[in-house]
Design a protein around this motif. Structure first.
Motif, PDB file in Angstrom:
ATOM      1  N   ASP A 197     -13.171   0.274   0.045  1.00  0.00           N
ATOM      2  CA  ASP A 197     -12.292  -0.576  -0.750  1.00  0.00           C
ATOM      3  C   ASP A 197     -12.803  -0.748  -2.171  1.00  0.00           C
ATOM      4  OD1 ASP A 197     -10.045  -1.747   0.931  1.00  0.00           O
ATOM      5  OD2 ASP A 197     -11.773  -2.060   2.247  1.00  0.00           O
ATOM      6  N   LEU A 246      -5.157   1.212   8.873  1.00  0.00           N
ATOM      7  CA  LEU A 246      -4.081   1.594   7.962  1.00  0.00           C
ATOM      8  C   LEU A 246      -3.034   2.351   8.769  1.00  0.00           C
ATOM      9  CD1 LEU A 246      -3.540   1.505   4.802  1.00  0.00           C
ATOM     10  CD2 LEU A 246      -4.255   3.905   4.817  1.00  0.00           C
ATOM     11  N   TRP A 276       0.837  -1.199   0.000  1.00  0.00           N
ATOM     12  CA  TRP A 276       0.000   0.000   0.000  1.00  0.00           C
ATOM     13  C   TRP A 276       0.878   1.257   0.000  1.00  0.00           C
ATOM     14  CZ3 TRP A 276      -5.161   0.164  -0.663  1.00  0.00           C
ATOM     15  CH2 TRP A 276      -5.884  -1.020  -0.493  1.00  0.00           C
ATOM     16  N   SER A 296       1.075   0.040   5.966  1.00  0.00           N
ATOM     17  CA  SER A 296       0.717  -1.356   6.212  1.00  0.00           C
ATOM     18  C   SER A 296      -0.762  -1.367   6.568  1.00  0.00           C
ATOM     19  CB  SER A 296       1.547  -1.954   7.352  1.00  0.00           C
ATOM     20  OG  SER A 296       1.324  -1.249   8.568  1.00  0.00           O
ATOM     21  N   ARG A 297      -1.374  -2.514   6.372  1.00  0.00           N
ATOM     22  CA  ARG A 297      -2.808  -2.596   6.643  1.00  0.00           C
ATOM     23  C   ARG A 297      -3.139  -3.909   7.335  1.00  0.00           C
ATOM     24  NH1 ARG A 297      -7.974  -1.872   2.514  1.00  0.00           N
ATOM     25  NH2 ARG A 297      -9.538  -2.209   4.150  1.00  0.00           N
ATOM     26  N   THR A 300      -1.896   6.292  12.395  1.00  0.00           N
ATOM     27  CA  THR A 300      -2.830   5.177  12.262  1.00  0.00           C
ATOM     28  C   THR A 300      -4.227   5.720  11.992  1.00  0.00           C
ATOM     29  OG1 THR A 300      -1.528   3.872  13.825  1.00  0.00           O
ATOM     30  CG2 THR A 300      -3.758   3.113  13.380  1.00  0.00           C
TER      31      THR A 300
END
Length: 202
Positions: free
Chosen positions: A137, A190, A96, A184-185, A129
């Motif tokens: 999505d 996220l 991502w 990162s997810r 965060t």
């Protein structure tokens, strides 16, 4: 994706969470005519460029492919844009990321790529965060000849999900990438992991 900067032929670097493999190319690969206009390109012009480059069989064939790491060639995009020809071994991806204030376009030249993206604009700074809401999505498969354009602060990841087939794609960004934020997810969370600037990948 995304971004890999210098005259070719030479080894160049593209920012990637898994280090790609540098490639060399003929000096003419993807070059614009000498003295071409330096006016800022539009999204449509970037889309036309990546589509035309993706149909250039000699250009696509000039990209050495590696079975384990991504390979790439820097191209001369229209109007001073940053452009790249990228090879994707089976199972590789970008992770991502976004492209800061750059807009862009990419097209699959061979094979197929999958893009996961977020239909939401993230804060530009001041967070580590975020919890994503439902319905943000988006996913699409871009088969050979298919592409897409995107605006500023577009958050996505691009993957070659094939188990046995390389993919090749052409990407262009304007203005040339000032930074890339990598995330990162985990589920809906996220997390901003790092911010890369051009000096990190040149």
């Amino acid at each position: 994706m995304s971004s890999p900067h210098s005259a070719v032929p030479t080894a160049v670097s593209v920012p990637s969470p898994s280090a790609p493999v540098a490639a060399t190319a003929p000096a003419s690969a993807g070059s614009s005519p000498a003295g071409s206009s330096a006016a800022a390109p539009t999204v449509a012009e970037l889309m036309d460029f990546v589509r035309d480059a993706a149909r250039d069989e000699n250009l696509i064939a000039s990209l050495p492919l590696d079975p384990e790491g991504r390979t790439w060639i820097r191209l001369d995009g229209p109007g001073g844009s940053e452009a790249w020809l990228i090879g994707w071994p089976p199972g590789t991806g970008t992770g991502w990321h976004d492209h800061a204030d750059s807009f862009g376009a990419f097209t699959t030249a061979s094979g197929a790529l999958k893009e996961h993206s977020l239909a939401v604009r993230l804060p530009t700074d001041g967070w580590k965060t975020l919890e994503l809401t439902e319905g943000v999505d988006r996913s699409r498969v871009l088969a050979t000849g298919q592409g897409r354009a995107f605006g500023q602060n577009h958050v996505h990841e691009v993957l070659n999900e094939s188990t046995d087939t390389h993919a090749v794609s052409v990407h262009a960004y304007y203005p040339p990438l000032p930074r890339i934020r990598r995330f990162s997810r985990t589920g809906a969370v996220l997390r901003l992991e790092q911010t890369e600037r051009p000096e990190d990948w040149q």
